[in-house]
Design an enzyme around this catalytic site. Structure first.
Site, PDB file in Angstrom:
ATOM      1  CG  ASP A  78      55.540  96.565  81.418  1.00 41.90           C
ATOM      2  OD1 ASP A  78      55.859  95.901  80.414  1.00 41.90           O
ATOM      3  OD2 ASP A  78      55.595  97.798  81.453  1.00 41.90           O
ATOM      4  CB  CYS A 119      49.451  94.788  78.654  1.00 43.05           C
ATOM      5  SG  CYS A 119      48.195  93.965  79.663  1.00 43.05           S
ATOM      6  CG  ASP A 120      52.192  98.337  80.664  1.00 39.81           C
ATOM      7  OD1 ASP A 120      50.980  98.482  80.857  1.00 39.81           O
ATOM      8  OD2 ASP A 120      52.981  98.073  81.568  1.00 39.81           O
ATOM      9  CE  LYS A 121      56.341  99.926  78.131  1.00 37.44           C
ATOM     10  NZ  LYS A 121      55.571  99.220  79.156  1.00 37.44           N
ATOM     11  CB  CYS A 191      47.068  95.713  86.499  1.00 39.47           C
ATOM     12  SG  CYS A 191      48.045  94.194  86.391  1.00 39.47           S
ATOM     13  CD  GLU A 442      56.910  99.935  83.895  1.00 38.24           C
ATOM     14  OE1 GLU A 442      56.161 100.499  83.088  1.00 38.24           O
ATOM     15  OE2 GLU A 442      56.542  98.984  84.612  1.00 38.24           O
ATOM     16  CB  SER A 468      54.927 100.373  87.202  1.00 36.42           C
ATOM     17  OG  SER A 468      53.595  99.927  87.196  1.00 36.42           O
TER      18      SER A 468
END
Length: 555
Positions: A78, A119-121, A191, A442, A468
């Protein structure tokens, strides 16, 4: 075993021939086939170490009597996708990940799965796949990044994003910006703040789909490799006992996840992902439930970007289980439900004490008596919108000001960096929702620019896009219905007064019902921004943010 129909008997000799072509022995073919879904790639910092995690999982599976077989899942960073057309492809990968994992698992008749996201998704996408497939499954992530250090202070990805705003405001010079560039993200891993990746990896522990430490053990720690080995071993126990994802991810488990979400102050993206995962389990989560849980669940953590603490410190304080133990002191969790450990929540968290009350506040001394996320409603967002309340300064919990309206992120960024946004303004960014974007980008760059320009305590931002986990400030997203389907946000005009009352869960534009109706009657839909490829198909099927941006087949 689920794989027996493709392994046993004369008619399956062709299948066995292909297994032997892989170099598998008769003994390996005879054992349970465990798919290891690897999100490894060389473009996402949170995934660059996943090959080591996968190797450890494979060893654990083999040690416990299974045959590990790896196949991939895609992943988008992202941070790298942020602020340009690439961000349109971030949220949409959640469904690609779920669909492709379903296809691979069904086509090859795996007996069980170990999901290795970070990570995110990838985390919600693979949780959606796990629920859909409903074969024994367990998760182990790549782990969080360590915090950076600049001028004796810890930093994270939000630090470099906000440093850009400071640079444009003349507050720092080229050398300082370069220092942020090199020191903000010092290791591999997701992160280091309570951003979306770490939020979802922590909530995977809460849901009962991962072993203790999954959300918090830093990526570079050897404990992460040990965790991966134990995860590989544990999947064989789940297979033996036939414990499946829908046995674990019950409605009570999702209520636990929402409660811990509030206590942790997770990313607002969790309000997209939890309903989508629940939907795959056959459970519907109305976001009004989030406010009900928030009203009785105190916020116990202020991890970056809401505060100065980072995931590594949360881990040292006892992590997710210690937080859950605090909540259980006031009976805020369902503790009699099954988890991937083969034990109940109560058994898991017993004796997991809070080792640092500065990182995890005691239940009787919280940061606030209500949770870290709030769902707002009003004539601007009749179907709801979401804000990370724990990351909003006290003076911005209630705000009223004139709308400054932009139909895309880029136009808003130009205005913010050009000094055109003034104290008291409410920046409105629309046509960035799931359909309108398409892809629900985002808005980290605009919110970071607002903070960096020194406007964080006087300017709010509202969008039908999303944020985010690195965003802080009065940033209100997921406005539903979105502009592309004629939601009220499409009717806002420059100068309209917008009233935000986060404690009261209200958001209003101060125009009459008659004026709103008149504007709506004159509104015409915009032509789709993208008419070919995956994004066009996605836009035709996706729902608004209040439903988790799930894909809904047309009848």
């Amino acid at each position: 075993m689920k794989s027996n129909p493709i392994k046993e008997g004369v008619n399956n000799a062709p299948h066995r021939a292909l297994f032997h072509a892989l170099g598998l022995t008769e003994e390996e073919v005879a054992r349970p086939l465990v798919g290891i879904v690897s999100s490894y790639n060389e473009i996402v910092p949170g995934h660059m170490n996943i090959d080591k995690i996968v190797d450890a999982v494979k060893l654990g599976v083999a040690m416990a009597g299974g045959t590990p077989i790896v196949f991939p899942a895609i992943a988008v960073c992202d941070g790298i996708a942020m602020g340009h057309q690439g961000m349109k492809y971030s949220l949409v990968t959640r469904d690609l990940i779920a669909d492709s994992t379903e296809a691979m698992a069904m086509a090859h008749a795996f007996d069980a799965l170990v999901m290795v996201p970070n990570c995110d998704k990838n985390v919600p996408g693979l949780l959606m796949a796990a629920a859909r497939l409903n074969i024994p499954t367990i998760f182990v992530s790549g782990g969080p990044m360590l915090a950076g250090h600049i001028d004796g202070k810890k930093t994270s990805f939000s630090s470099i994003s906000e440093a850009v705003g400071e640079y444009n405001a003349g507050k720092i010079d080229d050398d300082k910006l370069k220092e942020y560039e090199y020191k903000t993200c010092p290791t591999c891993g997701s992160c280091s703040g309570m951003y979306t990746a770490n939020s979802m990896n922590c909530l995977t522990e809460v849901l009962g789909m991962a072993l203790r430490g999954n959300g918090t053990i830093p990526a570079v720690y050897s404990r992460r490799i040990e965790l991966a080995k134990h995860t590989g071993m544990q999947i064989m126990e789940l297979l033996k006992r036939d414990i499946k994802p829908r046995d674990i991810m019950t409605k009570d488990a999702f209520m636990n996840a929402l409660a811990c979400d509030m206590a942790l102050g997770c990313s607002t993206n969790s309000m997209l992902h939890l309903p989508a995962i629940a939907h795959e389990c056959g459970i519907e989560i109305n976001l009004d439930i989030a406010n009900e849980i928030s009203d009785k669940t105190p916020n116990l953590c202020h991890l970056a970007p809401a505060g100065r603490n980072y995931i590594e410190e949360f881990d040292e304080a006892g992590g997710v289980y210690a937080l859950m133990n605090e909540l259980d002191k006031h009976d805020l969790l369902h503790t009699d439900i099954m988890t991937c450990t083969g034990k109940t929540v109560a058994e898991n968290i017993k004796g997991c004490e809070n080792k640092n009350t500065d990182i995890i506040r005691p239940i009787d001394d919280p940061y606030s008596k209500t949770g870290g996320i709030a769902v707002l409603r009003g004539n601007l967002a009749p179907d709801s919108c979401v804000v990370k309340r724990s990351a909003v300064s006290e003076e911005m919990l209630r705000h009223e000001g004139p709308a400054r309206v932009f139909d895309c992120e880029e136009d808003a960024m130009s205005a913010i960096l050009g000094g055109k946004i003034k104290d008291g303004d409410v920046v409105v960014i629309r046509y960035e929702g799931p359909k309108g974007g398409p892809g629900m980008r985002e808005m980290l760059n605009p919110t970071s620019a607002i903070i960096g320009m020194g406007l964080g305590s006087t300017v709010a931002l509202i969008t039908d896009g999303r944020f985010s986990g690195a965003t802080r400030g009065a940033a209100i997203g997921h406005v539903s219905p979105e502009a592309a389907v004629g939601g009220p946000i499409a009717m806002i005009q420059n100068g309209d007064i917008i009233s935000i009352d986060i404690p009261a869960n209200k958001i209003e534009v101060k125009i009459s019902d008659e004026e709103m109706a008149e504007r709506t009657a004159k509104w015409t839909p915009r032509k789709p921004k993208i008419t070919t490829g995956y994004l066009a198909r996605y836009a035709s099927l996706v729902t608004s943010g209040n439903r988790g941006a799930i894909l809904e087949t047309k009848e």
